[in-house]
Design a protein around this motif. Structure first.
Motif, PDB file in Angstrom:
ATOM      1  N   ARG A 110      19.804  49.836   4.001  1.00 24.03           N
ATOM      2  CA  ARG A 110      18.873  49.018   5.213  1.00 24.03           C
ATOM      3  C   ARG A 110      18.900  47.820   4.735  1.00 24.03           C
ATOM      4  O   ARG A 110      18.642  47.284   3.590  1.00 24.03           O
ATOM      5  CB  ARG A 110      17.583  49.651   5.150  1.00 24.03           C
ATOM      6  N   ILE A 111      18.983  46.855   5.808  1.00 24.50           N
ATOM      7  CA  ILE A 111      19.463  45.633   5.611  1.00 24.50           C
ATOM      8  C   ILE A 111      18.338  45.063   6.488  1.00 24.50           C
ATOM      9  O   ILE A 111      18.604  45.204   8.000  1.00 24.50           O
ATOM     10  CB  ILE A 111      20.714  45.312   5.704  1.00 24.50           C
ATOM     11  N   ALA A 112      17.864  44.114   6.121  1.00 30.82           N
ATOM     12  CA  ALA A 112      16.900  43.047   7.254  1.00 30.82           C
ATOM     13  C   ALA A 112      17.739  42.020   7.590  1.00 30.82           C
ATOM     14  O   ALA A 112      18.669  41.314   6.739  1.00 30.82           O
ATOM     15  CB  ALA A 112      15.812  42.540   6.387  1.00 30.82           C
ATOM     16  N   VAL A 113      17.898  41.686   9.031  1.00 26.71           N
ATOM     17  CA  VAL A 113      18.670  40.504   9.585  1.00 26.71           C
ATOM     18  C   VAL A 113      17.647  39.602  10.274  1.00 26.71           C
ATOM     19  O   VAL A 113      17.007  39.856  11.037  1.00 26.71           O
ATOM     20  CB  VAL A 113      19.624  40.931  10.451  1.00 26.71           C
ATOM     21  N   LEU A 114      17.725  38.260   9.538  1.00 32.36           N
ATOM     22  CA  LEU A 114      16.902  37.030   9.888  1.00 32.36           C
ATOM     23  C   LEU A 114      17.542  36.115  10.551  1.00 32.36           C
ATOM     24  O   LEU A 114      18.792  35.893   9.991  1.00 32.36           O
ATOM     25  CB  LEU A 114      16.119  36.567   8.768  1.00 32.36           C
ATOM     26  N   LEU A 152      21.707  42.560  21.655  1.00 27.95           N
ATOM     27  CA  LEU A 152      22.571  43.622  21.246  1.00 27.95           C
ATOM     28  C   LEU A 152      23.558  43.873  22.252  1.00 27.95           C
ATOM     29  O   LEU A 152      23.036  44.105  23.333  1.00 27.95           O
ATOM     30  CB  LEU A 152      21.783  44.926  20.724  1.00 27.95           C
ATOM     31  N   GLN A 153      24.939  43.609  21.765  1.00 23.44           N
ATOM     32  CA  GLN A 153      25.832  44.035  22.827  1.00 23.44           C
ATOM     33  C   GLN A 153      27.281  44.258  21.914  1.00 23.44           C
ATOM     34  O   GLN A 153      27.268  44.048  20.717  1.00 23.44           O
ATOM     35  CB  GLN A 153      26.214  42.707  23.664  1.00 23.44           C
ATOM     36  N   THR A 154      28.079  44.954  22.678  1.00 22.04           N
ATOM     37  CA  THR A 154      29.420  45.284  22.035  1.00 22.04           C
ATOM     38  C   THR A 154      30.591  44.584  22.927  1.00 22.04           C
ATOM     39  O   THR A 154      30.474  44.563  23.906  1.00 22.04           O
ATOM     40  CB  THR A 154      29.912  46.889  22.238  1.00 22.04           C
ATOM     41  N   LYS A 155      31.091  43.854  21.946  1.00 21.89           N
ATOM     42  CA  LYS A 155      32.325  43.147  22.623  1.00 21.89           C
ATOM     43  C   LYS A 155      33.608  43.367  22.034  1.00 21.89           C
ATOM     44  O   LYS A 155      33.869  43.503  20.597  1.00 21.89           O
ATOM     45  CB  LYS A 155      32.290  41.638  22.459  1.00 21.89           C
ATOM     46  N   HIS A 160       8.312  37.132  18.736  1.00 22.33           N
ATOM     47  CA  HIS A 160       9.239  36.970  17.392  1.00 22.33           C
ATOM     48  C   HIS A 160       9.677  38.237  17.085  1.00 22.33           C
ATOM     49  O   HIS A 160       9.450  39.187  17.733  1.00 22.33           O
ATOM     50  CB  HIS A 160       8.253  36.613  16.343  1.00 22.33           C
ATOM     51  N   SER A 161      11.054  38.070  16.613  1.00 22.36           N
ATOM     52  CA  SER A 161      11.938  39.443  16.148  1.00 22.36           C
ATOM     53  C   SER A 161      12.801  38.978  15.091  1.00 22.36           C
ATOM     54  O   SER A 161      12.951  38.043  14.760  1.00 22.36           O
ATOM     55  CB  SER A 161      12.618  39.561  17.516  1.00 22.36           C
ATOM     56  N   MET A 162      13.280  40.474  14.545  1.00 19.61           N
ATOM     57  CA  MET A 162      14.207  40.698  13.769  1.00 19.61           C
ATOM     58  C   MET A 162      14.744  41.806  13.705  1.00 19.61           C
ATOM     59  O   MET A 162      14.581  42.480  14.643  1.00 19.61           O
ATOM     60  CB  MET A 162      13.436  40.569  12.256  1.00 19.61           C
ATOM     61  N   VAL A 163      15.689  42.192  13.004  1.00 19.61           N
ATOM     62  CA  VAL A 163      16.448  43.350  13.076  1.00 19.61           C
ATOM     63  C   VAL A 163      16.475  43.868  11.560  1.00 19.61           C
ATOM     64  O   VAL A 163      16.709  43.574  10.520  1.00 19.61           O
ATOM     65  CB  VAL A 163      17.914  43.157  13.419  1.00 19.61           C
ATOM     66  N   ILE A 164      16.600  45.247  11.877  1.00 16.84           N
ATOM     67  CA  ILE A 164      17.015  46.156  10.475  1.00 16.84           C
ATOM     68  C   ILE A 164      18.135  47.019  10.827  1.00 16.84           C
ATOM     69  O   ILE A 164      18.233  47.608  11.968  1.00 16.84           O
ATOM     70  CB  ILE A 164      15.809  47.410  10.151  1.00 16.84           C
ATOM     71  N   LEU A 165      19.217  46.862   9.998  1.00 22.08           N
ATOM     72  CA  LEU A 165      20.448  47.568  10.209  1.00 22.08           C
ATOM     73  C   LEU A 165      20.534  48.664   9.128  1.00 22.08           C
ATOM     74  O   LEU A 165      20.127  48.445   8.125  1.00 22.08           O
ATOM     75  CB  LEU A 165      21.619  46.514   9.769  1.00 22.08           C
ATOM     76  N   LEU A 188      25.725  54.065  12.345  1.00 19.46           N
ATOM     77  CA  LEU A 188      25.361  52.880  12.331  1.00 19.46           C
ATOM     78  C   LEU A 188      24.141  52.689  13.195  1.00 19.46           C
ATOM     79  O   LEU A 188      24.281  53.185  14.271  1.00 19.46           O
ATOM     80  CB  LEU A 188      26.108  51.860  12.601  1.00 19.46           C
ATOM     81  N   HIS A 189      22.997  52.075  12.920  1.00 19.20           N
ATOM     82  CA  HIS A 189      21.724  52.006  13.783  1.00 19.20           C
ATOM     83  C   HIS A 189      21.251  50.481  13.650  1.00 19.20           C
ATOM     84  O   HIS A 189      21.183  50.116  12.379  1.00 19.20           O
ATOM     85  CB  HIS A 189      20.563  52.996  13.208  1.00 19.20           C
ATOM     86  N   CYS A 190      20.988  50.067  14.631  1.00 20.73           N
ATOM     87  CA  CYS A 190      20.348  48.673  14.623  1.00 20.73           C
ATOM     88  C   CYS A 190      18.797  48.654  15.413  1.00 20.73           C
ATOM     89  O   CYS A 190      18.761  49.433  16.656  1.00 20.73           O
ATOM     90  CB  CYS A 190      21.358  47.840  15.630  1.00 20.73           C
ATOM     91  N   GLU A 191      18.009  48.374  14.546  1.00 21.22           N
ATOM     92  CA  GLU A 191      16.460  48.390  15.016  1.00 21.22           C
ATOM     93  C   GLU A 191      15.906  46.880  15.382  1.00 21.22           C
ATOM     94  O   GLU A 191      15.923  46.282  14.194  1.00 21.22           O
ATOM     95  CB  GLU A 191      15.908  49.265  14.193  1.00 21.22           C
ATOM     96  N   PHE A 192      15.459  46.664  16.309  1.00 26.48           N
ATOM     97  CA  PHE A 192      14.665  45.391  16.553  1.00 26.48           C
ATOM     98  C   PHE A 192      13.299  45.817  16.242  1.00 26.48           C
ATOM     99  O   PHE A 192      12.729  46.770  16.643  1.00 26.48           O
ATOM    100  CB  PHE A 192      14.947  44.864  18.054  1.00 26.48           C
TER     101      PHE A 192
END
Length: 161
Positions: free
Chosen positions: A2-6, A120-123, A143-148, A154-158
Motif C-alpha cells: 500500500r502506497i500513499a500518493v501525495l 483517474l484515467q487510462t491512456k 482536499h484529496s490524496m490516493v492510496i495505491l 491493482l486498486h486506486c483509492e481516492f
C-alpha cells in the motif's frame, strides 16, 4: 503493498502541519510517493519518518529540493513500473504533459500533480493518476490524496476530506 500518493502540499518549513487524516494514513503505508511541489525540504524529512519516499520536484519547489530530487522518476514497486512527474509546463493539459514525459519508456502507471485536480484515467493502457492536493484544494470541493494497492489486482483509492 500500500502506497500513499501525495502532491502539491505547498507547505513551508515553519508550518509543516499535514492534515491529521493524512498523518494517520501515512502511519499505515508501505511507502509514499510525492509528485512535487512540497515547497521546502522540511516536508521531505517529515515524510521520510513514515517510510520510504519516492519524490520528484515541481515548479514550486525551492532550490534545495530541485537539487535533491529529479524532475522525472521511474520506480519498480511490486509488479508495477511507475512513472512519477509533477506535470508542469507551458503548453497543453497537465495530463498530456505527464503522459508525454514517459512516452519514451514502458510504464504501467503515471503519477502526477500540478493541477491540484484529482483525476483517474487510462491512456493507451497506462493508468494515470493525479491525487489532487492535501492542503491546497484551490477550486476543488475537497482536499484529496490516493492510496495505491499494488497487489495482484491493482486498486486506486481516492481519499477526500
Amino acid at each position: 503493498m500500500r502506497i500513499a500518493v501525495l502532491s502539491d502540499t505547498h507547505l513551508k518549513n515553519h508550518k509543516l502541519d499535514l492534515p491529521q487524516i493524512v498523518v494517520e494514513i501515512l502511519k499505515n503505508m508501505d511507502g509514499i510517493i510525492h509528485c512535487g511541489d512540497m515547497k521546502e525540504e522540511g516536508l521531505l524529512d517529515l515524510l521520510e519518518a513514515y517510510g520510504p519516499v519516492y519524490a520528484v520536484h515541481g515548479n514550486g519547489d525551492n532550490e534545495a529540493l530541485r537539487a535533491k530530487l529529479k524532475e522525472r522518476l521511474v520506480i519498480h514497486l511490486g509488479d508495477y513500473k511507475i512513472g512519477i512527474v509533477h506535470g508542469h509546463g507551458e503548453k497543453g493539459k497537465t495530463s498530456d504533459r505527464a503522459f508525454e514525459a514517459f512516452e519514451d519508456m514502458e510504464v504501467d502507471i503515471i503519477l502526477y500533480g500540478h493541477s491540484h485536480q484529482p483525476l483517474l484515467q487510462t491512456k493507451k493502457g497506462i493508468l494515470m493518476v493525479n491525487p489532487g492536493s492535501q492542503t491546497a484544494k484551490r477550486r476543488e470541493k475537497k482536499h484529496s490524496m490516493v492510496i495505491l494497492n499494488l497487489g495482484q489486482n491493482l486498486h486506486c483509492e481516492f481519499i477526500f476530506f
